[in-house]
Structures are given as C-alpha cells and as structure tokens.
Design a protein around this motif. Structure first.
Motif, PDB file in Angstrom:
ATOM      1  N   GLY A 145     -11.319  90.702 -55.577  1.00  0.00           N
ATOM      2  CA  GLY A 145     -12.514  90.030 -56.084  1.00  0.00           C
ATOM      3  C   GLY A 145     -12.680  88.849 -55.130  1.00  0.00           C
ATOM      4  O   GLY A 145     -12.202  88.659 -54.278  1.00  0.00           O
ATOM      5  N   SER A 148     -17.046  84.743 -55.932  1.00  0.00           N
ATOM      6  CA  SER A 148     -18.279  85.244 -55.931  1.00  0.00           C
ATOM      7  C   SER A 148     -18.553  86.296 -56.655  1.00  0.00           C
ATOM      8  O   SER A 148     -19.542  86.931 -56.883  1.00  0.00           O
ATOM      9  CB  SER A 148     -19.264  85.260 -54.571  1.00  0.00           C
ATOM     10  N   SER A 149     -17.332  87.066 -57.229  1.00  0.00           N
ATOM     11  CA  SER A 149     -17.463  87.891 -58.333  1.00  0.00           C
ATOM     12  C   SER A 149     -17.782  87.338 -59.735  1.00  0.00           C
ATOM     13  O   SER A 149     -18.708  88.000 -60.743  1.00  0.00           O
ATOM     14  CB  SER A 149     -16.302  88.419 -58.843  1.00  0.00           C
ATOM     15  N   GLN A 150     -17.822  85.899 -59.743  1.00  0.00           N
ATOM     16  CA  GLN A 150     -18.508  85.216 -61.028  1.00  0.00           C
ATOM     17  C   GLN A 150     -19.592  84.093 -60.838  1.00  0.00           C
ATOM     18  O   GLN A 150     -19.963  83.672 -61.852  1.00  0.00           O
ATOM     19  CB  GLN A 150     -17.007  84.563 -61.883  1.00  0.00           C
ATOM     20  N   SER A 152     -21.994  81.922 -57.579  1.00  0.00           N
ATOM     21  CA  SER A 152     -22.768  82.124 -56.416  1.00  0.00           C
ATOM     22  C   SER A 152     -22.288  81.118 -55.360  1.00  0.00           C
ATOM     23  O   SER A 152     -22.087  79.833 -55.735  1.00  0.00           O
ATOM     24  CB  SER A 152     -24.414  82.279 -56.669  1.00  0.00           C
ATOM     25  N   THR A 160     -21.017  88.132 -51.800  1.00  0.00           N
ATOM     26  CA  THR A 160     -21.592  87.831 -53.332  1.00  0.00           C
ATOM     27  C   THR A 160     -21.896  89.544 -53.912  1.00  0.00           C
ATOM     28  O   THR A 160     -21.349  89.437 -54.934  1.00  0.00           O
ATOM     29  CB  THR A 160     -22.492  86.999 -53.596  1.00  0.00           C
ATOM     30  N   LYS A 163     -18.610  91.435 -53.925  1.00  0.00           N
ATOM     31  CA  LYS A 163     -17.373  91.176 -54.896  1.00  0.00           C
ATOM     32  C   LYS A 163     -18.036  91.284 -56.460  1.00  0.00           C
ATOM     33  O   LYS A 163     -17.062  91.314 -57.252  1.00  0.00           O
ATOM     34  CB  LYS A 163     -17.027  89.821 -54.553  1.00  0.00           C
ATOM     35  N   SER A 164     -19.328  90.968 -56.623  1.00  0.00           N
ATOM     36  CA  SER A 164     -19.694  91.092 -57.806  1.00  0.00           C
ATOM     37  C   SER A 164     -19.603  92.590 -58.388  1.00  0.00           C
ATOM     38  O   SER A 164     -19.466  92.887 -59.445  1.00  0.00           O
ATOM     39  CB  SER A 164     -21.372  90.796 -57.986  1.00  0.00           C
ATOM     40  N   TYR A 167     -16.460  93.612 -59.409  1.00  0.00           N
ATOM     41  CA  TYR A 167     -15.767  93.364 -60.749  1.00  0.00           C
ATOM     42  C   TYR A 167     -16.533  94.252 -61.659  1.00  0.00           C
ATOM     43  O   TYR A 167     -15.974  94.889 -62.758  1.00  0.00           O
ATOM     44  CB  TYR A 167     -16.327  92.177 -60.910  1.00  0.00           C
ATOM     45  N   THR A 252     -12.753  78.001 -61.394  1.00  0.00           N
ATOM     46  CA  THR A 252     -13.843  78.882 -61.989  1.00  0.00           C
ATOM     47  C   THR A 252     -13.660  78.331 -63.762  1.00  0.00           C
ATOM     48  O   THR A 252     -14.492  78.641 -64.593  1.00  0.00           O
ATOM     49  CB  THR A 252     -13.696  80.267 -62.176  1.00  0.00           C
TER      50      THR A 252
END
Length: 254
Positions: A145, A148-150, A152, A160, A163-164, A167, A252
């Motif tokens: 991931g 940018s999975s979590q 922006s 983004t 990778k979102s 997840y 994060t």
C-alpha cells in the motif's frame, strides 16, 4: 520449518514482483535471509541479473510483465517449475507513479497506474489463491500500500486510487480466505528512497516539507521494509490478516 523460530522461512517458496530494485529487491533479500527460496519477477532482465547476484543462491530470476492480462497463470507455472514446488508467499512490490494535477490527469496514465498497481496484483493473488485453496495449502499474500491508502496527497490521483484500492482488496481477500488458511496483509511504506520517490528528493523545498510531517524526522530506507515483510510472511504473524502495517516513521499516527 524450524519450530523454535517463528520468523524462519526455511522450506518456504516466495514470489516477489518488482524485485529488480527498490522495495521489491530489499524485501526479496530479507525473505531470502530468513530462509526462503525467492522468485524475483521484473520486466528488466538486467536488473534481475544484478538482483540475483546481490541476493545469492536463494534467488532465481523470472523476467515477466505482471501487468499483461493473462500473465498470472503462466508466470506461476514457470516459478513453480523453477523452484520445484508450490508458492507459499507472494509480495506484490511492482508499482508505478505519475504526477499530474487532477484536472489535467492523462487518462492513459490513469489506466497504466491502475493496471500495474491494482489490477495486476489482484489477478496474481487470485490465481495463486485459487491454487492454494484447491490443494488445501496455507499461504501469505502481502500487498504494498502507501500513505495514500489512508490519506490524500496532491497530484497523484491515480496512485491514490490504486493504493486505496489495494487496501480494499487485501481486506476482502482476507475475509474470504482467512478461514481456509490464507492470510492477506499489506505494508504501507511512507517516503522511502526509491526511484518512485525520486521527484521528492530532487526538490529541496518539498523534501523539507515532507520531513516536517514525519515524527522520526527522516526518510526510510528500502531495507527497513524487509523485517515487516518477513514478519507478515512468517508464522510470527499467524493470527494477523486483513491488516495494512504502516512503515512510515509515524506519519499516519501524527
């Protein structure tokens, strides 16, 4: 497998995409050092040759483009034949980036990023998972991931999205496969020195802004993902599935 060392990967076979350089190479090296036989997959034969020399006899090169539709089954056939048995571990480290403001983002680049970063890893895990389920084999699937999975980041809308999506894919696969012996997790690298993040490191102002966001006040090195990958691949994480382990210097969490 050495029952006294749950981190040992002795007797395991692993496949790592994007293994010719950067994160993939570092992770492949870590898996090999922990005892696994490792199939290195990349489009670049030159990079693969150098990677095999770097890792040693535990590594075998398999040139392939995982983004080609229909590539998963032939690749797994080649790897299983080359390593002399079924694959236990897959790490999806192949990835690309394209930076452009959202309002002008090139649709062709969108398709390329989504294809390589999201569709290709799903299709490879789909094929490997099907084989493992049919034979009643356990397995560990590890997706890559991102921050940018979590959250922006500017000018990387396709990255983004991909990778979102990663997840989401790993959560869904873990839900469907956990009761049948297959664990599915992910690693979420922060800003780590690779060719993919080269634009950041070549921009002093942007580089300083990034550092200010990282509680550890430094960027990561590819080798710092290896331990986390070994953990998720091994029996040390036997009750962990559906998780995205962030390796981001605290970004994060801040």
């Amino acid at each position: 497998m050495d029952s006294g060392n749950k981190f040992s990967l002795e007797g395991k076979r692993a496949l790592v995409t994007g293994a010719g350089r950067g994160l993939g190479l570092a992770i492949a090296n870590g898996l090999a050092q922990s005892g696994a036989q490792v199939a290195l997959v990349s489009r670049s034969e030159d990079e693969l040759r150098a990677a095999v020399q770097d890792i040693g006899p535990a590594a075998t090169a398999f040139p392939a483009d995982v983004a080609v539709r229909g590539a998963a089954a032939p690749l797994l056939n080649d790897v299983e034949h080359g390593l002399g048995g079924e694959i236990d571990i897959v790490v999806h480290a192949a990835g690309v980036q394209h930076r452009e403001p959202a309002e002008s983002f090139d649709p062709d680049e969108w398709d390329r990023v989504i294809s390589i970063n999201l569709t290709a890893p799903f299709l490879l895990s789909q094929e490997l998972g099907k084989r493992q389920l049919e034979k009643g084999r356990s397995g560990s699937h590890i997706f890559i991931g991102s921050l940018s999975s979590q959250l922006s980041l500017p000018s990387v809308v396709a990255y983004t999205a991909s990778k979102s999506g990663i997840y989401g894919v790993l959560r869904n696969l873990s839900l469907e496969w956990a009761g049948r012996g297959i664990r599915v997790n992910g690693l979420g690298p922060g800003y780590i020195r690779t060719k993919l993040t080269e634009a950041v490191f070549n921009d002093p102002e942007r580089k300083q802004r990034m550092l200010q966001r990282i509680p550890m006040n430094r960027f990561g090195e590819p080798e710092e993902l290896a331990g986390a990958a070994v953990f998720l691949a091994s029996d040390a994480s036997s009750y962990i599935t559906g998780q995205l382990l962030m390796v981001d210097g605290g970004w994060t969490a801040s």
